[in-house]
Design a protein around this motif. Structure first.
Motif, PDB file in Angstrom:
ATOM      1  N   CYS B 174      40.677  -6.484  40.502  1.00 23.09           N
ATOM      2  CA  CYS B 174      41.878  -6.241  39.723  1.00 23.09           C
ATOM      3  C   CYS B 174      41.542  -6.146  38.244  1.00 23.09           C
ATOM      4  O   CYS B 174      42.094  -5.306  37.539  1.00 23.09           O
ATOM      5  CB  CYS B 174      42.892  -7.299  40.084  1.00 23.09           C
ATOM      6  SG  CYS B 174      43.496  -8.290  38.825  1.00 23.09           S
ATOM      7  N   TYR B 175      40.593  -6.953  37.742  1.00 24.94           N
ATOM      8  CA  TYR B 175      40.224  -6.831  36.334  1.00 24.94           C
ATOM      9  C   TYR B 175      39.308  -5.632  36.100  1.00 24.94           C
ATOM     10  O   TYR B 175      39.431  -4.929  35.102  1.00 24.94           O
ATOM     11  CB  TYR B 175      39.535  -8.108  35.838  1.00 24.94           C
ATOM     12  CG  TYR B 175      40.494  -9.254  35.669  1.00 24.94           C
ATOM     13  CD1 TYR B 175      41.570  -9.159  34.802  1.00 24.94           C
ATOM     14  CD2 TYR B 175      40.341 -10.425  36.388  1.00 24.94           C
ATOM     15  CE1 TYR B 175      42.469 -10.190  34.655  1.00 24.94           C
ATOM     16  CE2 TYR B 175      41.234 -11.473  36.244  1.00 24.94           C
ATOM     17  CZ  TYR B 175      42.296 -11.342  35.379  1.00 24.94           C
ATOM     18  OH  TYR B 175      43.179 -12.352  35.240  1.00 24.94           O
ATOM     19  N   GLY B 178      41.754  -2.571  36.838  1.00 20.68           N
ATOM     20  CA  GLY B 178      43.044  -2.581  36.159  1.00 20.68           C
ATOM     21  C   GLY B 178      42.927  -2.398  34.662  1.00 20.68           C
ATOM     22  O   GLY B 178      43.605  -1.556  34.071  1.00 20.68           O
ATOM     23  N   GLY B 246      43.488  -6.603  46.385  1.00 22.66           N
ATOM     24  CA  GLY B 246      43.338  -6.404  44.945  1.00 22.66           C
ATOM     25  C   GLY B 246      44.178  -5.279  44.368  1.00 22.66           C
ATOM     26  O   GLY B 246      44.423  -5.244  43.172  1.00 22.66           O
ATOM     27  N   ARG B 248      47.351  -4.363  44.457  1.00 18.81           N
ATOM     28  CA  ARG B 248      48.634  -4.668  43.826  1.00 18.81           C
ATOM     29  C   ARG B 248      48.440  -5.347  42.466  1.00 18.81           C
ATOM     30  O   ARG B 248      48.954  -4.849  41.459  1.00 18.81           O
ATOM     31  CB  ARG B 248      49.452  -5.529  44.778  1.00 18.81           C
ATOM     32  CG  ARG B 248      50.878  -5.670  44.418  1.00 18.81           C
ATOM     33  CD  ARG B 248      51.572  -6.503  45.488  1.00 18.81           C
ATOM     34  NE  ARG B 248      52.725  -7.155  44.921  1.00 18.81           N
ATOM     35  CZ  ARG B 248      53.901  -6.552  44.770  1.00 18.81           C
ATOM     36  NH1 ARG B 248      54.043  -5.310  45.146  1.00 18.81           N
ATOM     37  NH2 ARG B 248      54.914  -7.190  44.241  1.00 18.81           N
ATOM     38  N   PRO B 249      47.653  -6.458  42.409  1.00 21.99           N
ATOM     39  CA  PRO B 249      47.411  -7.045  41.082  1.00 21.99           C
ATOM     40  C   PRO B 249      46.720  -6.079  40.127  1.00 21.99           C
ATOM     41  O   PRO B 249      47.024  -6.088  38.933  1.00 21.99           O
ATOM     42  CB  PRO B 249      46.537  -8.269  41.367  1.00 21.99           C
ATOM     43  CG  PRO B 249      46.190  -8.216  42.775  1.00 21.99           C
ATOM     44  CD  PRO B 249      47.113  -7.311  43.467  1.00 21.99           C
ATOM     45  N   ALA B 250      45.809  -5.234  40.640  1.00 23.08           N
ATOM     46  CA  ALA B 250      45.142  -4.278  39.753  1.00 23.08           C
ATOM     47  C   ALA B 250      46.160  -3.332  39.135  1.00 23.08           C
ATOM     48  O   ALA B 250      46.097  -3.024  37.935  1.00 23.08           O
ATOM     49  CB  ALA B 250      44.091  -3.488  40.530  1.00 23.08           C
ATOM     50  N   LEU B 303      49.131 -14.188  38.315  1.00 27.62           N
ATOM     51  CA  LEU B 303      48.261 -13.316  39.094  1.00 27.62           C
ATOM     52  C   LEU B 303      47.582 -14.097  40.212  1.00 27.62           C
ATOM     53  O   LEU B 303      47.546 -13.670  41.366  1.00 27.62           O
ATOM     54  CB  LEU B 303      47.214 -12.708  38.173  1.00 27.62           C
ATOM     55  CG  LEU B 303      46.494 -11.511  38.711  1.00 27.62           C
ATOM     56  CD1 LEU B 303      47.428 -10.339  38.737  1.00 27.62           C
ATOM     57  CD2 LEU B 303      45.293 -11.196  37.873  1.00 27.62           C
ATOM     58  N   VAL B 307      47.831 -13.488  44.147  1.00 35.85           N
ATOM     59  CA  VAL B 307      46.682 -13.220  45.005  1.00 35.85           C
ATOM     60  C   VAL B 307      46.635 -14.222  46.150  1.00 35.85           C
ATOM     61  O   VAL B 307      46.345 -13.874  47.298  1.00 35.85           O
ATOM     62  CB  VAL B 307      45.382 -13.245  44.173  1.00 35.85           C
ATOM     63  CG1 VAL B 307      44.175 -13.330  45.073  1.00 35.85           C
ATOM     64  CG2 VAL B 307      45.291 -12.008  43.316  1.00 35.85           C
TER      65      VAL B 307
END
Lengths: 299, 371
Positions: B174-175, B178, B246, B248-250, B303, B307
């Motif tokens: 995600c980081y 994203g 990952g 969705r959070p990304a 977040l 997750v």
């Protein structure tokens, strides 16, 4: 003949917001999709070609096309009719839950923000604690508890109670926090001070000055709450805690289709397309609303 | 003792300690994640070393910033929170209809009486509550009702590593995806690239995870036969679950980063940098990025919670032997100790993450003073 240019007329915040919203194409398309789906849900009985529970044993797992536009499921039930009737359940879950959690969350947040002081500190502490419980656990436990209560006689409502109440209990927390933040911000405004100086009572100020001013952000948040409720409902259905048969929502249909993903992909494709399109529409419409009514975005 | 640290806090060596411990715990974390992904088993010594480094980092930083009282207050508050959560969950569980030993074929009353005596279920609820709390205080979460002969601690220590692995991979995705996507979209504001990235991002936010999983499985397992559709046995097994968890959070992070970069780009000091004639690239990476990542960092608390919740579903989809499966089944099974233990563990993780994020927040943005 007036010599004043029409465009110079004073516009209220709301009409200005609406005219901005109308210019946003994505939001308007989304809004029309939402309205169409709502109409389909309302007139499901008239629109659906078959009943949602009639089983046709001669046409089990029929592929899309022919008599059955979207095929049939493992009990020979028409998928199109089930999706149309499912929209009733899904939209009901999304909208009713959002309203229930709004009523509770707004009351809680408004009291907390307006009274302030120790009460505010304790009320926010409670919300922090609720935030730390994994929402799925809370959802599951609360749903099982409420399912055991018989609150309604109507079979549709009865099937929905557990989900509605469980989702509202999880959903109000976010709304309460937001409403409190808004109230805290607005109670410092000069016009609130002026009202106080003129001797207005607390509840009058909340109803007359604060509520109209936080209505915009609340409506925006409500628009985002609806798709997230629909999503949560589909997740609950997926883990087997959704609506009880014969009732179905898009989430129930999609998770039924999941079980025969490899052999009969048509069972998952049609409900998931409508599910994603509706959730996407609500989100795009919410984005548009926020851009139109958020004073910070004003040009 | 506080005096000593107060005098020392401006000295060079304490800055060095903070830098050294911070960087080493970060590097160890990244390298162990990469190692575990390739298939090496991360040794317990390395994990312990990392925990020691990060604790040292947070303690020195707390002292240096005079935040000791604040941190002690927060830790105390965290314990109260966990106590209240244990109480709420305990109460809710007693409200659940049906008991843990209800079966289709009714057991003889003597057997039920025996079982209930073993698990203290014959005692008043308050006594059970007291038993449970004193158990936790001694580090004993009780025995599972359904998995006979296994304690909750056993089940957790068996399944936690898998859940953690999955969660950390998803956070990494995600980081890694994203933030760059958000920065890129913002730097090309209102272009087709911006629109494409944001359309993908909003679809990522809206699609239910089991649909993403269905699409991935249909493509990569059924059609192409590249990746296994289930289980947790090596790098090829990790890819689909971590993508599903990952994405969705990304997408959320990408949207957040874009909004925050756009806000910073319009600020006065960026205009100054532009008027100095600095190249766009330097402005973006040196001036904009640092400030615009702070809101992204604050979002790490929610977040992690997202997750964790998502990991229950992902584990169910891909048959990952983690805690998610137990969490969902234990409610249906009325396995009280297991639900309570898992809920407490998850809540503890969340509370701890929020505290760490708050501390890091003040570390990266010195304008914020915690007290």
């Amino acid at each position: 003949m007036s010599s004043i240019d029409n465009s110079m007329h004073a516009k209220s915040l709301w009409s200005e917001g609406f005219s901005r919203l109308k210019k946003n194409k994505a939001s308007m398309v989304s809004l029309s999709i939402i309205i169409i789906v709502c109409l389909i849900a309302l007139f499901a009985r008239q629109l659906a070609p078959y009943s949602f529970e009639t089983q046709n044993m001669d046409h089990i797992l029929a592929p899309p096309g022919g008599d059955y536009l979207l095929g049939t499921d493992s009990l020979g039930r028409d998928m199109l009719s089930r999706i149309i009737f499912g929209s009733r359940m899904s939209m009901a879950v999304g909208i009713i839950t959002a309203i229930l959690s709004l009523i509770f969350g707004a009351l809680y947040g408004a009291i907390s923000g307006w009274v302030g002081g120790t009460l505010d500190a304790y009320m926010m502490r409670f919300i922090d604690i609720l935030y730390a419980i994994p929402s799925l656990v809370l959802l599951i436990i609360v749903k099982v508890i409420f399912d055991s209560l018989d609150l309604f006689d109507n079979p549709e409502l009865k099937a929905l109670t557990g989900i509605l109440l469980a989702l509202s209990i999880v959903g109000w927390v976010t709304l309460a926090r937001m409403v409190r933040g808004q109230v805290l911000q607005i109670r410092e405004m000069v016009y609130v001070e002026a009202a106080q100086a003129m001797g207005a009572r607390g509840w009058w100020i909340v109803a007359k000055h604060i509520f109209p001013n936080i209505l915009g952000p609340i409506i925006v948040l409500l628009t985002f709450q609806i798709p997230s409720n629909i999503l949560y409902e589909s997740i609950l259905s997926f883990i087997g805690l959704g609506l009880q048969p014969p009732f179905s929502s898009w989430g129930v249909l999609a998770s039924d289709g999941w079980r025969s993903l490899r052999t009969y992909p048509h069972l998952i494709i049609s409900p998931s397309i409508i599910l994603s399109v509706v959730i996407l529409s609500f989100n795009l419409f919410g984005d548009g609303l926020r851009d139109a009514f958020d004073p910070k975005m004003k040009k | 003792m506080f005096k000593l640290f107060k005098d020392a806090n401006q000295r060079q060596w304490i800055q060095w300690v903070i830098k050294f411990t911070g960087w080493s715990s970060f590097l160890i974390l990244i390298s162990s994640v990469v190692m575990s992904f390739i298939g090496y088993v991360v040794s317990p010594q390395l994990i312990i070393a990392n925990i020691v480094f990060s604790i040292a980092f947070f303690i020195t930083y707390t002292f240096q910033q005079h935040m000791t009282v604040y941190v002690i207050k927060r830790v105390f508050g965290a314990f109260i929170t966990l106590l209240v959560i244990a109480t709420i969950t305990f109460t809710l569980l007693r409200l659940l209809p049906g008991g843990p030993f209800d079966q289709d074929k009714a057991l003889p009353p003597e057997v039920i009486a025996n079982i209930e005596a073993k698990y203290h279920l014959d005692k008043p609820v308050l006594v059970q509550y007291w038993h449970y709390l004193s158990g936790i205080a001694q580090g004993d979460l009780g025995d599972s009702y359904k998995y006979i002969g296994r304690s909750v601690t056993d089940i957790i220590s068996e399944t936690l590593p898998n859940t953690l692995q999955l969660g950390i991979y998803a956070l990494l995705i995600c980081y890694l995806f994203g933030i760059p996507a958000g920065v890129f979209a913002a730097s090309k504001h209102n272009s087709w690239a911006d629109n494409t990235i944001m359309t993908i991002a909003i679809s990522g936010v809206t699609l239910p995870s089991f649909l993403v999983a269905a699409i991935l499985i249909l493509i990569f397992s059924v059609q192409l036969n590249w990746l296994p559709p289930a289980l947790w046995d090596g790098p090829e097994y990790y890819i689909m679950p971590m993508l599903v968890l990952g994405i969705r959070p990304a997408a959320i992070i990408a949207r957040l980063t874009r909004a925050s970069v756009l806000e910073v780009i319009n600020s006065d000091y960026i205009r100054t940098a532009r008027s100095k004639g600095l190249p766009e690239r330097v402005i973006l990476f040196k001036h904009v990025l640092k400030n615009s990542l702070i809101p992204v960092l604050t979002f790490s608390g929610p977040l992690v919670s997202g997750v964790l919740t998502g990991s229950f579903i992902t584990e169910l989809i891909f048959a990952v032997p983690g805690m998610g499966k137990h969490l969902i089944q234990s409610v249906t099974n009325r396995d009280y100790p297991l639900i309570l233990g898992l809920t407490l563990l998850f809540s503890a993780v969340l509370v701890l993450t929020n505290l760490l994020v708050d501390l890091l927040y003040s570390f990266f943005d010195p304008r914020i003073k915690l007290s």
